[in-house]
Design a protein around this motif. Structure first.
Motif, PDB file in Angstrom:
ATOM      1  N   GLN A  25       0.684  -1.219   0.035  1.00 45.48           N
ATOM      2  CA  GLN A  25      -0.074   0.067   0.045  1.00 45.48           C
ATOM      3  C   GLN A  25       0.893   1.172   0.120  1.00 45.48           C
ATOM      4  O   GLN A  25       0.645   2.292  -0.730  1.00 45.48           O
ATOM      5  N   LYS A  26       1.913   1.319   0.779  1.00 41.57           N
ATOM      6  CA  LYS A  26       2.771   2.526   1.098  1.00 41.57           C
ATOM      7  C   LYS A  26       3.644   2.749  -0.641  1.00 41.57           C
ATOM      8  O   LYS A  26       3.624   3.804  -0.861  1.00 41.57           O
ATOM      9  N   ARG A  29       1.099   3.849  -3.233  1.00 42.69           N
ATOM     10  CA  ARG A  29       0.687   5.117  -2.878  1.00 42.69           C
ATOM     11  C   ARG A  29       1.615   6.255  -3.222  1.00 42.69           C
ATOM     12  O   ARG A  29       1.069   7.256  -3.963  1.00 42.69           O
ATOM     13  N   GLN A  33       1.322   9.327  -6.228  1.00 40.27           N
ATOM     14  CA  GLN A  33       1.507  10.561  -6.055  1.00 40.27           C
ATOM     15  C   GLN A  33       2.542  11.265  -7.234  1.00 40.27           C
ATOM     16  O   GLN A  33       2.509  12.511  -7.296  1.00 40.27           O
ATOM     17  N   TYR A 169      -5.029   3.021  -7.857  1.00 43.08           N
ATOM     18  CA  TYR A 169      -4.198   3.852  -6.876  1.00 43.08           C
ATOM     19  C   TYR A 169      -4.172   5.137  -7.313  1.00 43.08           C
ATOM     20  O   TYR A 169      -4.239   6.193  -6.518  1.00 43.08           O
ATOM     21  N   CYS A 172      -7.521   6.643  -6.555  1.00 46.27           N
ATOM     22  CA  CYS A 172      -7.632   7.193  -5.107  1.00 46.27           C
ATOM     23  C   CYS A 172      -6.824   8.372  -4.824  1.00 46.27           C
ATOM     24  O   CYS A 172      -7.206   9.324  -4.185  1.00 46.27           O
ATOM     25  N   SER A 173      -5.646   8.596  -5.398  1.00 46.04           N
ATOM     26  CA  SER A 173      -4.635   9.547  -5.219  1.00 46.04           C
ATOM     27  C   SER A 173      -5.212  10.687  -5.741  1.00 46.04           C
ATOM     28  O   SER A 173      -5.091  11.914  -5.119  1.00 46.04           O
ATOM     29  N   GLU A 176      -8.019  11.821  -3.590  1.00 49.91           N
ATOM     30  CA  GLU A 176      -7.380  12.260  -2.183  1.00 49.91           C
ATOM     31  C   GLU A 176      -7.154  14.053  -2.510  1.00 49.91           C
ATOM     32  O   GLU A 176      -7.163  14.610  -1.291  1.00 49.91           O
ATOM     33  N   THR A 187      -5.696  10.621   3.884  1.00 46.48           N
ATOM     34  CA  THR A 187      -5.364   9.728   2.980  1.00 46.48           C
ATOM     35  C   THR A 187      -6.630   9.101   2.336  1.00 46.48           C
ATOM     36  O   THR A 187      -7.471   8.855   3.179  1.00 46.48           O
ATOM     37  N   ARG A 189      -7.714   5.577   0.660  1.00 46.79           N
ATOM     38  CA  ARG A 189      -6.834   4.399   0.429  1.00 46.79           C
ATOM     39  C   ARG A 189      -7.991   3.261  -0.315  1.00 46.79           C
ATOM     40  O   ARG A 189      -9.090   3.257   0.439  1.00 46.79           O
TER      41      ARG A 189
END
Ligand code: GTP
Ligand code: MG
Length: 534
Positions: A25-26, A29, A33, A169, A172-173, A176, A187, A189
Motif C-alpha cells: 500500500q505504501k 501510494r 503521487q 491507486y 484514489c490519489s 485524495e 489519505t 486508501r
C-alpha cells in the motif's frame, strides 16, 4: 520491464519474498503521487509525447489505454516533476461556459497543429482494462489441458493487471487531492477487491477516506504543563460526523472533481458512502470514511490469498461461476456477495485435511507486539509477516477442490450451522438468517444477513448440480465428447436446474431429470451427509 500481471501480489510463484500488505500500500501510494493522468488526442506520436513530458523530469513508467478516448498514465521519478508540469498547464477558456479552476493531476493534451499523417503517426499500444468476453473465455477454457489449467487460466485472464492496479491507486490519489481541500493531511486508501488480491478486471473501486492519520500527528508527548487542542465543532455521534464529512466531500467531487460524474450521496446506509463514476478510469467508485475494519478485512483476505497459490484460483472460479448463474449481482439485494463467497472458500480450505489455510485464531496466536490491532473495541490482531506462517502440507489438485467445494456446500447444514473462519469450524447459528457467516472481526455480526432462503436454495441447487456435472465427467473421462464444453466451462453454462425453474417446471421429463440428478448427488456424497432440506 515490470511483470505485466500484478506484481502487487506478493507473488510467491517467482520465489520473491512476499510483500506485506502495508508495504504494498505504501509503495503504490507513493508511486501514484508521482503519476499523472492525461487525456490525449487520438492521433499522437508516443515518442514526441514522452519527449515533451520529459522536460519536467525523467519518466519511470507509462502506458496508454482506451476509455471513451485515449488516455495516458505517466509516472515520473520525482514528485517535483508533477508540480513543474502543473506550473506550465493552463485552465482552459471555454467560449460560453466557465471553468472551475481546480488544478488537479488530470490533464487534457491538445495538439497545436494536427500530426502529419504519414510520418509521425505511430500506432499506440493500448493496455486492456477489461475482462475477456464470455466467448473468449469459453475458447480459452476449452483449449486448456486440464481442469487445474482451466482454473489457472481463468485467474490469469480475470485478475487485475499491473496497469489496472496502478490506475486504481492513481484514482484514489486524485480523489485524495480533492478531499485534501478540506483535510490537507487526509489519505484516500483503496480497499476491498482492488487490493485484497481477489479483484477481477472491471470490479468497483472501494475507497476509504482516512482521517486517523491526521490524529497521529498530535499524539507525540508535549513537554511542560501545557496541552494544546484544536477548537472543533461537535456532533452527537461518530456516524453523524462521518455523514457530514462525506456530504461535503460528495459536494466537492460533484462540483470540482474533474471527471467525477453521477455523484450519489448514500448517507443513510449502514456504512454511509458517496458513489460516483470516475469517467477517465472507467471505475465505479464507492467512497466511505471511518471504515478501518473493512481495510483490515482486505488485509486478511490478502494474506489468505497469498498463502497458497490455489486460493485465488479457486475463489476466482467460484466467483465467476456464481456470476454466470446470477447468484451474485452488481445491484444490492438478497443475493450472496463476492465477499461472502470468498469467506466461504476460505472456510472450505480450512476444513480440508490437512488444512490448506490456517484459522484466523491461529494467525492471531502467531502475531507479535507490532501486529496488535484494536479497532473500535474489536480485536483485529493477526500475523502480517508471511515468514511466520508455515505452508500447508496438503497437495490436493484444484480439480478435486472445486468438486469438493460444491459437494461440501451442496450438503452443508445451513439451517443449523454458521460459517466461522476465526475458528475454522461450524458453529451453531446464533440467529435465524438462512445463511450465517460470522464477520471475522465484528464477531456478533453476520456478513450474509441479506441472503434470502430462496437465494440460498438456488446456491445449494447449483452447487449440487455442478458437483454432479464434474462427477459425471470423471466417469466419462476416457471418452471426452468432442467440442463440448468440459470441466469449468461446462459449469459456467446456463444451468439445467435454473432454466427449469424459469420454465415453471413445465416438462415433467426434465423435472424428473433434476430429481434424479439431486438424488445421485446425495447418494454419492461420502461424508457430511447432513443435507439441508427445503
Ligand atoms: P467486489 O464484488 O469485487 O467489489 O468485491 P469486494 O470484496 O470489493 O466487495 P464490496 O465492494 O462489496 O465490499 C468491499 C469490502 O467491504 C469487502 O472486501 C469487505 O472488506 C467489506 N465488506 C463488504 N460487505 C461486507 C459485509 O457485509 N460486512 C463486512 N463486515 N464487511 C463487508
Ligand atoms: Mg468492491
Amino acid at each position: 520491464m515490470e511483470d505485466r500481471y500484478s506484481s502487487l501480489l506478493s507473488s510467491s510463484e517467482d520465489g520473491a519474498p512476499k510483500k506485506r500488505f502495508s508495504e504494498v500500500q505504501k509503495e503504490r501510494r507513493e508511486q501514484a503521487q508521482r503519476t499523472v493522468l492525461i487525456h490525449c488526442p487520438n492521433k499522437i506520436s508516443e515518442k514526441k509525447f514522452l519527449k515533451y513530458l520529459s522536460q519536467h523530469g525523467s519518466i519511470n513508467n507509462h502506458f496508454f489505454y482506451e476509455s471513451f478516448g485515449l488516455y495516458a498514465v505517466v509516472e515520473f521519478s520525482q514528485k517535483e516533476s508533477v508540480a513543474s508540469l502543473q506550473k506550465v498547464t493552463r485552465t482552459p477558456s471555454l467560449g460560453t461556459e466557465a471553468a472551475i479552476p481546480f488544478r488537479s493531476r488530470y490533464f487534457n493534451l491538445k495538439l497545436k497543429t494536427p500530426l502529419n499523417q504519414t510520418s509521425e503517426q505511430s500506432s499506440i499500444q493500448c493496455r486492456n482494462q477489461s475482462s475477456p468476453s464470455s466467448k473468449k473465455l469459453f475458447e480459452l477454457l476449452c483449449c486448456a489441458e486440464s481442469v487445474d489449467d482451466q482454473l489457472n487460466t481463468l485467474l490469469r485472464e480475470f485478475q487485475l493487471t499491473e496497469e489496472n492496479t496502478k490506475l486504481r491507486y492513481l484514482t484514489c490519489s486524485l480523489i485524495e487531492d480533492v478531499a485534501a481541500a478540506y483535510f490537507p493531511d487526509c489519505t484516500v486508501r483503496p480497499f476491498g477487491s482492488s487490493v485484497n488480491s481477489f479483484g477481477k478486471l472491471g470490479c468497483d473501486l472501494d475507497m476509504f477516506l482516512d482521517l486517523d492519520e491526521i490524529e497521529k500527528f498530535g499524539t507525540h508527548k508535549a513537554s511542560g504543563n501545557f496541552l494544546m487542542e484544536f477548537q472543533v465543532k461537535n456532533v452527537p455521534s461518530e456516524r453523524i460526523a462521518t455523514q457530514k464529512i462525506l456530504s461535503v466531500i460528495g459536494e466537492c467531487l460533484e462540483h470540482f472533481g474533474p471527471g467525477c460524474v453521477g455523484v450519489q450521496k448514500i448517507l443513510n446506509a449502514r456504512c454511509p458512502l458517496v458513489r460516483f463514476s470516475h469517467q477517465a478510469s472507467g471505475f465505479q467508485c464507492d467512497l466511505t470514511a471511518n471504515n478501518r475494519i473493512a481495510l483490515k478485512s482486505s488485509e486478511l483476505l490478502y494474506i489468505y490469498g497469498a498463502l497458497d497459490s490455489r486460493v485465488r484460483a479457486l475463489v476466482f472460479s467460484i466467483r465467476c461461476w456464481a456470476r454466470a448463474h446470477s447468484l451474485t449481482s452488481s445491484i444490492p439485494g438478497a443475493w450472496i456477495t463476492n465477499f461472502s463467497l470468498t469467506v466461504m472458500v476460505i472456510f472450505f480450505l480450512q476444513r480440508r485435511s490437512p488444512p490448506i489455510l490456517p484459522t484466523l485464531d491461529y494467525l492471531k496466536t502467531l502475531a507479535d507486539a507490532e501486529d496488535k490491532c484494536l479497532i473500535e473495541g474489536h480485536n483485529c490482531t493477526f500475523v502480517r509477516d508471511f515468514n511466520r506462517i508455515k505452508p500447508s502440507g496438503n497437495a490436493e489438485t484444484l480439480e478435486l477442490l472445486l468438486k469438493e467445494f460444491f459437494e461440501y456446500f451442496g450438503n452443508f447444514a445451513f439451517n443449523k450451522n454458521s460459517i466461522n473462519i476465526r475458528q475454522g469450524r461450524e458453529q451453531n447459528k446464533p440467529e435465524s438468517s438462512p445463511l450465517h457467516i460470522q464477520n471475522p472481526f465484528e464477531t456478533s455480526l453476520n456478513i450474509s444477513k441479506n441472503v434470502s432462503q430462496s437465494q440460498l436454495q438456488k446456491f445449494i441447487d447449483l452447487a449440487r448440480e455442478s458437483a454432479w456435472i464434474l462427477h459425471q465427467e470423471d466417469k466419462d473421462r476416457l471418452s471426452p465428447s468432442n467440442n463440448q464444453p468440459w470441466g469449468l466451462a461446462a459449469l459456467l453454462l446456463p444451468s439445467v436446474a435454473n432454466s427449469m425453474s424459469l420454465a415453471k417446471k413445465k416438462k415433467k421429463t426434465s423435472s424428473e431429470r433434476i430429481k434424479n440428478l439431486l438424488e445421485s448427488i446425495k447418494s454419492s456424497s461420502t461424508e457430511n451427509s447432513t443435507a439441508t432440506n427445503g
